[in-house]
Design an enzyme around this catalytic site. Structure first.
Site, PDB file in Angstrom:
ATOM      1  N   ALA A 157     -13.971 -38.168  -7.395  1.00  0.00           N
ATOM      2  CA  ALA A 157     -14.836 -38.746  -8.429  1.00  0.00           C
ATOM      3  C   ALA A 157     -15.143 -40.210  -8.132  1.00  0.00           C
ATOM      4  CB  ALA A 157     -14.175 -38.620  -9.792  1.00  0.00           C
ATOM      5  N   GLY A 208     -10.582 -35.281  -6.214  1.00  0.00           N
ATOM      6  CA  GLY A 208     -11.491 -34.202  -6.575  1.00  0.00           C
ATOM      7  C   GLY A 208     -12.149 -33.543  -5.383  1.00  0.00           C
ATOM      8  N   GLU A 241      -9.846 -30.946  -4.455  1.00  0.00           N
ATOM      9  CA  GLU A 241      -9.889 -29.915  -5.491  1.00  0.00           C
ATOM     10  C   GLU A 241     -11.088 -28.976  -5.309  1.00  0.00           C
ATOM     11  OE1 GLU A 241      -7.848 -31.699  -9.421  1.00  0.00           O
ATOM     12  OE2 GLU A 241      -9.397 -32.999  -8.550  1.00  0.00           O
ATOM     13  N   GLU A 243      -4.463 -39.315  -7.368  1.00  0.00           N
ATOM     14  CA  GLU A 243      -4.783 -39.693  -8.747  1.00  0.00           C
ATOM     15  C   GLU A 243      -3.628 -40.376  -9.473  1.00  0.00           C
ATOM     16  OE1 GLU A 243      -7.664 -36.284  -7.944  1.00  0.00           O
ATOM     17  OE2 GLU A 243      -5.636 -36.866  -7.364  1.00  0.00           O
TER      18      GLU A 243
END
Length: 254
Positions: free
Chosen positions: A62, A107, A110, A131
């Site tokens: 992100a 992300g 992910e 994170e």
């Protein structure tokens, strides 16, 4: 557009292209969802490769500046949009393959975890979920998909420390299924998978994804139901006959 889908015969490709690091905001996540839908609906493709246009990054996750600029409600809207998009990969009939040839962090990793298969290029780039170093947790499925993939202990070690691993260690952990020297070597592997029986590939995906959420006896019942259907199809007859005749099978998807 920062995410596109292109069909090229049996192998379709979703490309992440948002320089410099493919960091995403809600607009990019929305485009990713549209590309996943287009790939799933494409009747010509048998497998879908998710890759990056960048030579350095698969995806850095992100956009941190967007997180800071938004309030919690806006950030959660992006999280919910990403969850919905990535969940549609498991629901698709065809295999999705992440080709990781650059850093896959947060992300970005992910996205790869949501795919059915993951392969990486040989190299010294990094994969990880940092994170926790931001006071957050991996919110796009990392806390759920990573333990299911590599086991609770190894996943917790990565999630709680934010440690990043090389492709070699990712292979040893089971985070990726193999390493390839370059794009051409991986592309040949993807083509081999795409030559497989599409109905059987879809049935295997359904057995694994749905069966994992059911008690064992219900998963076995689903397996019996789907293999019975496969036995009645031309592809099964072709596959069995080709094995006996010692030739390559020609699957047609019926």
């Amino acid at each position: 557009m920062s995410v596109t889908y292109a069909a090229d015969g049996a192998v379709g490709t979703i490309t992440l292209d948002n320089p410099p690091a493919n960091s995403y905001d809600i607009e990019m996540v929305t485009e990713l969802g549209a590309a996943i839908d287009a790939a799933a609906a494409d009747a010509t493709s048998r497998v879908i490769v998710v890759r990056s246009a960048s030579e350095r990054f698969f995806c850095a996750g992100a956009d941190i500046k967007s997180f800071l600029a938004n309030d919690a409600d806006a950030n959660m809207e992006m999280i919910r949009t990403a969850h919905a998009a990535l969940s549609r990969i498991a629901a698709a009939d065809k295999p999705f393959i992440a080709w990781i040839a650059g850093h896959a962090l947060g992300g970005g990793l992910e996205i790869a975890l949501a795919c059915d298969l993951r392969y990486a290029a040989e190299g010294s780039f990094r994969l990880g979920t940092p994170e926790v170093t931001l006071g957050l947790l991996p919110g796009n499925g990392g806390t759920q998909r990573l333990p299911r993939l590599i086991g609770r202990g190894p996943a917790l070690e990565l999630l709680l420390t934010g440690r990043q691993v090389t492709p070699d260690e990712a292979l040893a952990l089971g985070l990726v299924g193999g390493l390839f020297a370059d794009d051409d070597a991986f592309a040949a592997h993807a083509q081999r998978l795409a030559a497989g029986p599409p109905v059987a590939l879809a049935a295997i995906k359904r057995c694994v994804h749905e069966g994992a959420e059911r008690p064992l006896d219900e998963g076995l019942a689903l397996e019996r139901d789907l293999i019975e259907r496969l036995f009645r199809l031309k592809d099964a007859t072709e596959g069995l006959t080709a094995f006996v005749e010692k030739r390559d099978a020609q699957f047609v998807g019926a």
